[in-house]
Design a protein around this motif. Structure first.
Motif, short mmCIF file in Angstrom:
data_model
loop_
_atom_site.label_atom_id
_atom_site.label_comp_id
_atom_site.label_asym_id
_atom_site.label_seq_id
_atom_site.Cartn_x
_atom_site.Cartn_y
_atom_site.Cartn_z
N CYS A 23 0.72 -1.40 0.13
CA CYS A 23 0.04 -0.09 -0.09
C CYS A 23 0.85 1.38 -0.03
CB CYS A 23 -1.06 -0.02 1.16
SG CYS A 23 -0.11 -0.02 2.81
N ASP A 25 1.49 4.56 2.26
CA ASP A 25 1.09 5.20 3.65
C ASP A 25 1.58 6.43 3.63
OD1 ASP A 25 0.60 2.91 4.73
OD2 ASP A 25 2.71 2.34 5.60
N GLY A 39 3.97 0.82 1.74
CA GLY A 39 3.51 0.21 3.05
C GLY A 39 3.12 -1.04 2.69
N PHE A 44 7.14 -4.55 4.55
CA PHE A 44 8.08 -4.74 5.66
C PHE A 44 8.73 -6.00 5.86
CE2 PHE A 44 5.68 -0.79 6.54
CZ PHE A 44 6.55 -0.21 7.09
N PHE A 85 -3.42 4.13 2.90
CA PHE A 85 -3.64 4.45 4.49
C PHE A 85 -3.22 5.81 4.75
CE2 PHE A 85 -4.13 -0.25 4.57
CZ PHE A 85 -4.84 -0.34 5.73
N ARG A 101 -1.62 5.86 16.75
CA ARG A 101 -1.86 6.47 15.59
C ARG A 101 -3.34 6.07 15.17
NH1 ARG A 101 0.98 2.14 14.07
NH2 ARG A 101 0.47 1.11 12.13
N VAL A 130 -3.82 -5.85 5.16
CA VAL A 130 -3.80 -4.67 5.92
C VAL A 130 -5.06 -3.91 5.58
CG1 VAL A 130 -1.44 -4.04 6.10
CG2 VAL A 130 -2.57 -3.64 4.18
N ARG A 158 -10.24 -6.17 11.08
CA ARG A 158 -10.12 -4.76 10.74
C ARG A 158 -11.54 -4.72 9.79
NH1 ARG A 158 -4.26 -1.99 8.78
NH2 ARG A 158 -3.56 -1.76 10.78
N THR A 239 5.08 3.05 12.67
CA THR A 239 4.53 2.09 11.36
C THR A 239 5.47 0.96 10.90
OG1 THR A 239 3.70 4.25 10.72
CG2 THR A 239 3.77 2.27 8.99
N ASP A 243 5.08 -5.56 11.69
CA ASP A 243 5.48 -6.20 10.43
C ASP A 243 6.72 -6.53 10.49
OD1 ASP A 243 2.82 -5.43 9.72
OD2 ASP A 243 3.63 -3.77 8.66
O1 LIG Z 1 2.33 0.11 5.98
C1 LIG Z 1 1.51 0.03 7.23
C2 LIG Z 1 1.95 -1.23 7.91
O2 LIG Z 1 1.89 -2.38 7.32
C3 LIG Z 1 0.72 -1.60 9.16
O3 LIG Z 1 1.24 -2.67 9.96
C4 LIG Z 1 -0.50 -1.50 9.12
O4 LIG Z 1 -1.10 -1.61 10.26
C5 LIG Z 1 -0.91 -0.41 8.24
O5 LIG Z 1 -2.18 -0.35 7.76
C6 LIG Z 1 0.13 -0.27 6.94
O6 LIG Z 1 -0.63 1.10 6.27
#
Ligand SMILES: O[C@H]1[C@H](O)[C@@H](O)[C@H](O)[C@@H](O)[C@H]1O
Ligand SMILES: Nc1ncnc2c1ncn2[C@@H]1O[C@H](COP(=O)(O)OP(=O)(O)OP(=O)(O)O)[C@@H](O)[C@H]1O
Length: 379
Positions: A23, A25, A39, A44, A85, A101, A130, A158, A239, A243
């Motif tokens: 994603c 971020d 992200g 990660f 995100f 956050r 995520v 989530r 952040t 991960d």
């Molecule tokens: O890059 C971040 C990361 O992977 C976090 O662990 C996750 O909670 C978020 O949603 C994501 O945006």
């Protein structure tokens, strides 16, 4: 169980299958965009694996707008946008509970379906969605094609506000994933997320790992529990800590470490991750020394290897010493934190600073009844 797969992997050498969307971020503080970064747990975790020379395979979906070079090519969906995100770092007050956050999913890429997964088997699977992209049937397929599956609870619990995408959590037992728990190996949750499951129930089925920021983590299994010591860190951006932790834990297990030693490696990578904004860059010398220590540790543990799977959870002899050595290695490696300060330009490839935030001319001040402070929201 976890350790059975560890032993198989030593013979078969098949990769780890990581499933979860990459994603974008956007990190926001004091109403300004501080950084935009690659992200997603998959990014990660594969970052840790690459640096620990663990081979893996990533199944991730993005839109054509995905803007980062990654080592494992995602599936590009022409009709969808990349998951985005927004992380608000100063809104973390919800009643009396403090969160580091508030997250809003402002774009969601397509879900990952069973048919997106490879036909080949893997020793390890990691379900690390995520944005709600992992479906119950996808997790079920992962269980079928992987010897052991590691799951991040964030992929399961989530839900997203239909108006502004705010991430909320639901009880694990209310999800379609609950019946699958007896078939997974490890469930990882942060301490904030752990309250959304009954740990006493879930630990009867699989190993539960609860991370707790600067306090390290705790392992729960059927017959016992064990706290794993943290490493000191100057936190810059939380952040991806969970991960990177998960990547370190699984990297340790793949390398043949006992579960408590692997969790220590998880804590080390979690602590390295919080010291930088976005995807962390690990110092090559540190990584080399950590790899050397892991190899030494593995050899030491082979000397008194236990045959009973359950015993693999117990703290092996020399565990504290392993912590001391890793902590010393971390201390002697100067970390280039200056490069990653919130307010200075970043030199990392994956993290870009936004000089002029793209916000409307007149941000609207909203008093949100959920928070103690009024918040500024941009529409
Ligand atoms: O890059 C971040 C990361 O992977 C976090 O662990 C996750 O909670 C978020 O949603 C994501 O945006
Ligand atoms: N401030 C810190 N100092 C040292 N280690 C930390 C710190 N914060 C996190 N860690 C390490 O990272 C692990 C994961 O952190 P945490 O429990 O905050 O996960 P998380 O809330 O899932 O993170 P995120 O959602 O931001 O990825 C911890 O168990 C710990 O080992």
């Amino acid at each position: 169980m976890v350790t059975t797969a560890v032993h198989k992997s030593q013979h078969q050498q098949s990769p780890v299958l990581i499933v979860g969307n990459y994603c974008h971020d956007v990190l926001i503080q004091n109403n300004a965009v501080k950084a935009v970064s690659l992200g997603g747990a998959a990014s990660f975790i594969s970052n840790v694996f690459n640096r620990m020379s663990i081979s893996c395979n990533v199944v991730s979906k993005v839109g054509e707008d995905f803007k980062y070079p990654v080592s494992y090519t995602p599936i590009v969906i022409p009709t969808s946008k990349t998951t985005v995100f927004h992380a608000y770092f100063d809104l973390g007050f919800h009643g009396k509970r403090h969160q580091d956050r508030i997250l809003k999913r402002v774009c969601a890429c397509d879900p990952i379906r069973p048919s997106d997964l490879p036909d080949t088997r893997s020793n390890y699977g990691m379900a690390v969605g995520v944005g709600g992209e992992i479906l119950p049937e996808t997790l079920e397929r992962m269980i079928e094609i992987c010897d052991v599956v590691f799951v991040d609870i964030q992929a399961l619990i989530r839900v997203f506000d239909s108006v502004d995408g705010t991430v909320k959590l639901v009880k694990l037992e209310e999800t379609g994933f609950y019946p699958l728990l007896p078939r997974i190996g490890v469930l990882k949750a942060s301490s904030e997320e752990a309250v959304f499951m009954d740990v006493e129930e879930v630990r009867r089925w699989c190993c539960v790992v609860v991370t707790n920021g600067k306090h390290g983590c705790k392992l729960y299994w059927k017959d016992g529990e064990l706290g794993i010591s943290p490493f000191l860190a100057n936190q810059e951006d939380p952040t991806g800590a969970g991960d990177s932790f998960f990547g370190g834990l699984v990297a340790g297990l793949v390398q043949g470490l006992a579960v408590p030693d692997a969790a220590l490696l998880g804590n080390l990578f979690g602590s390295l991750s919080v010291e930088q904004i976005g995807l962390p860059k690990f110092d090559t010398r540190l990584l080399q020394r950590v790899n050397d220590e892991v190899q030494k540790r593995k050899m030491q543990c082979l000397l008194y290897e236990r045959s009973d799977d359950e015993l693999k959870f117990l703290r092996p002899e020399g565990h504290e010493q392993f912590h001391t050595v890793l902590a010393a290695e971390k201390l002697v490696t100067p970390c280039s934190i200056e490069e990653h300060q919130w307010n200075s330009p970043s030199s990392t490839k994956e993290t870009e600073q936004i000089a002029v935030p793209h916000f409307p001319k007149q941000p609207k001040l909203l008093a949100n009844p959920m928070y103690e402070e009024p918040i500024q929201r941009f529409e």
